[in-house]
Scaffold this motif. Structure first.
Motif, PDB file in Angstrom:
ATOM      1  N   PHE A 240       0.795  -1.227   0.000  1.00 30.76           N
ATOM      2  CA  PHE A 240       0.000   0.000   0.000  1.00 30.76           C
ATOM      3  C   PHE A 240       0.829   1.279   0.000  1.00 30.76           C
ATOM      4  CE2 PHE A 240      -2.423   3.412   1.997  1.00 30.76           C
ATOM      5  CZ  PHE A 240      -3.456   3.512   1.083  1.00 30.76           C
ATOM      6  N   PRO A 241       1.858   1.404   0.815  1.00 27.23           N
ATOM      7  CA  PRO A 241       2.619   2.666   0.779  1.00 27.23           C
ATOM      8  C   PRO A 241       3.207   2.953  -0.602  1.00 27.23           C
ATOM      9  CG  PRO A 241       3.189   1.425   2.727  1.00 27.23           C
ATOM     10  CD  PRO A 241       2.340   0.517   1.882  1.00 27.23           C
ATOM     11  N   LEU A 242       3.686   1.924  -1.276  1.00 30.31           N
ATOM     12  CA  LEU A 242       4.260   2.139  -2.604  1.00 30.31           C
ATOM     13  C   LEU A 242       3.174   2.359  -3.652  1.00 30.31           C
ATOM     14  CD1 LEU A 242       7.084  -0.509  -2.431  1.00 30.31           C
ATOM     15  CD2 LEU A 242       7.349   1.958  -2.461  1.00 30.31           C
ATOM     16  N   ILE A 243       2.068   1.626  -3.547  1.00 35.32           N
ATOM     17  CA  ILE A 243       0.976   1.782  -4.507  1.00 35.32           C
ATOM     18  C   ILE A 243       0.350   3.164  -4.391  1.00 35.32           C
ATOM     19  CG2 ILE A 243      -1.334   0.956  -5.110  1.00 35.32           C
ATOM     20  CD1 ILE A 243      -0.335  -1.871  -4.358  1.00 35.32           C
ATOM     21  N   SER A 244       0.170   3.622  -3.164  1.00 32.37           N
ATOM     22  CA  SER A 244      -0.450   4.935  -2.954  1.00 32.37           C
ATOM     23  C   SER A 244       0.528   6.081  -3.171  1.00 32.37           C
ATOM     24  CB  SER A 244      -1.031   5.019  -1.546  1.00 32.37           C
ATOM     25  OG  SER A 244       0.013   5.002  -0.585  1.00 32.37           O
ATOM     26  N   GLY A 245       1.805   5.786  -3.272  1.00 34.06           N
ATOM     27  CA  GLY A 245       2.801   6.835  -3.455  1.00 34.06           C
ATOM     28  C   GLY A 245       3.195   7.526  -2.173  1.00 34.06           C
ATOM     29  N   ARG A 246       2.826   6.953  -1.035  1.00 31.39           N
ATOM     30  CA  ARG A 246       3.129   7.565   0.266  1.00 31.39           C
ATOM     31  C   ARG A 246       4.398   6.968   0.859  1.00 31.39           C
ATOM     32  NH1 ARG A 246      -2.613   8.328   3.282  1.00 31.39           N
ATOM     33  NH2 ARG A 246      -3.651   9.300   1.523  1.00 31.39           N
ATOM     34  N   VAL A 247       5.491   7.200   0.211  1.00 35.47           N
ATOM     35  CA  VAL A 247       6.772   6.736   0.729  1.00 35.47           C
ATOM     36  C   VAL A 247       7.663   7.950   0.947  1.00 35.47           C
ATOM     37  CG1 VAL A 247       6.682   4.442  -0.300  1.00 35.47           C
ATOM     38  CG2 VAL A 247       7.623   6.315  -1.603  1.00 35.47           C
ATOM     39  N   SER A 248       8.536   7.805   1.895  1.00 35.33           N
ATOM     40  CA  SER A 248       9.434   8.914   2.198  1.00 35.33           C
ATOM     41  C   SER A 248      10.654   8.866   1.282  1.00 35.33           C
ATOM     42  CB  SER A 248       9.868   8.839   3.655  1.00 35.33           C
ATOM     43  OG  SER A 248      10.635   7.671   3.867  1.00 35.33           O
ATOM     44  N   GLU A 249      11.443   9.882   1.372  1.00 37.03           N
ATOM     45  CA  GLU A 249      12.683   9.925   0.599  1.00 37.03           C
ATOM     46  C   GLU A 249      13.623   8.819   1.042  1.00 37.03           C
ATOM     47  OE1 GLU A 249      11.969  12.806   2.737  1.00 37.03           O
ATOM     48  OE2 GLU A 249      10.487  13.309   1.218  1.00 37.03           O
ATOM     49  N   ARG A 250      13.397   8.329   2.251  1.00 39.64           N
ATOM     50  CA  ARG A 250      14.243   7.270   2.796  1.00 39.64           C
ATOM     51  C   ARG A 250      14.170   5.997   1.954  1.00 39.64           C
ATOM     52  NH1 ARG A 250      13.212   4.998   8.728  1.00 39.64           N
ATOM     53  NH2 ARG A 250      13.753   2.909   8.134  1.00 39.64           N
ATOM     54  N   TYR A 251      12.991   5.722   1.380  1.00 37.62           N
ATOM     55  CA  TYR A 251      12.836   4.531   0.535  1.00 37.62           C
ATOM     56  C   TYR A 251      13.788   4.606  -0.654  1.00 37.62           C
ATOM     57  CZ  TYR A 251      10.895   1.222  -2.779  1.00 37.62           C
ATOM     58  OH  TYR A 251      10.751   0.193  -3.681  1.00 37.62           O
TER      59      TYR A 251
END
Length: 151
Positions: free
Chosen positions: A97-108
């Motif tokens: 979900f975080p990757l699909i929704s685009g809600r990832v931090s710069e840390r990823y």
């Protein structure tokens, strides 16, 4: 006359116990490794995930399944060809979900050196492929059940 074997008693084989102990040891190792980081946030995440599943997701997918059974008039041959791809697609959505929704931090991007773009499109393609594969399998099975038309 064939010789009858006595029924096996549950717990008489050590294999299931060894598998259980091995899986518990693996979970304990993973938990220790996982909790090396931010223990408070990881604990909050686990408790939150359990609460969201039990209080939100379980009633939602139970209601969706009951609606599906009602719409298809309980024909399990149809229902299961919708349940399986929907469950797999939902599981993929939950995990990624975080990757699909685009809600990832710069840390990823810093840790993986990969972009988080394109996961939503890939998930949609995988979902479409799951449902298409299930539809093809249903058509093949339905074709086998029908008697061939007399010529």
């Amino acid at each position: 006359m064939a010789e009858r074997r006595p029924p096996t008693v549950p717990g008489s084989s050590p294999f299931p116990l060894l598998v259980l102990l091995g899986s518990l040891a693996l979970c304990a190792y993973a938990g220790v490794r996982l909790l090396d980081g931010d223990r408070l946030m990881i604990t909050v995440w686990f408790v939150g995930a359990a609460l969201v599943h039990d209080l939100v997701l379980l009633p939602l997918y139970t209601a969706a399944d009951r609606a599906l059974v009602t719409v298809t008039a309980g024909r399990t041959d149809w229902v299961n060809h919708v349940r399986v791809p929907a469950a797999l697609s939902g599981l993929l959505l939950l995990v990624w979900f975080p990757l699909i929704s685009g809600r990832v931090s710069e840390r990823y991007a810093a840790v993986t050196a990969l972009s988080a773009d394109g996961f939503a499109a890939r998930w949609l393609l995988i979902t479409a492929a799951l449902f298409a594969g299930s539809a093809v399998l249903f058509a093949v099975r339905a074709g086998r059940r029908r008697p061939e038309a007399a010529e």
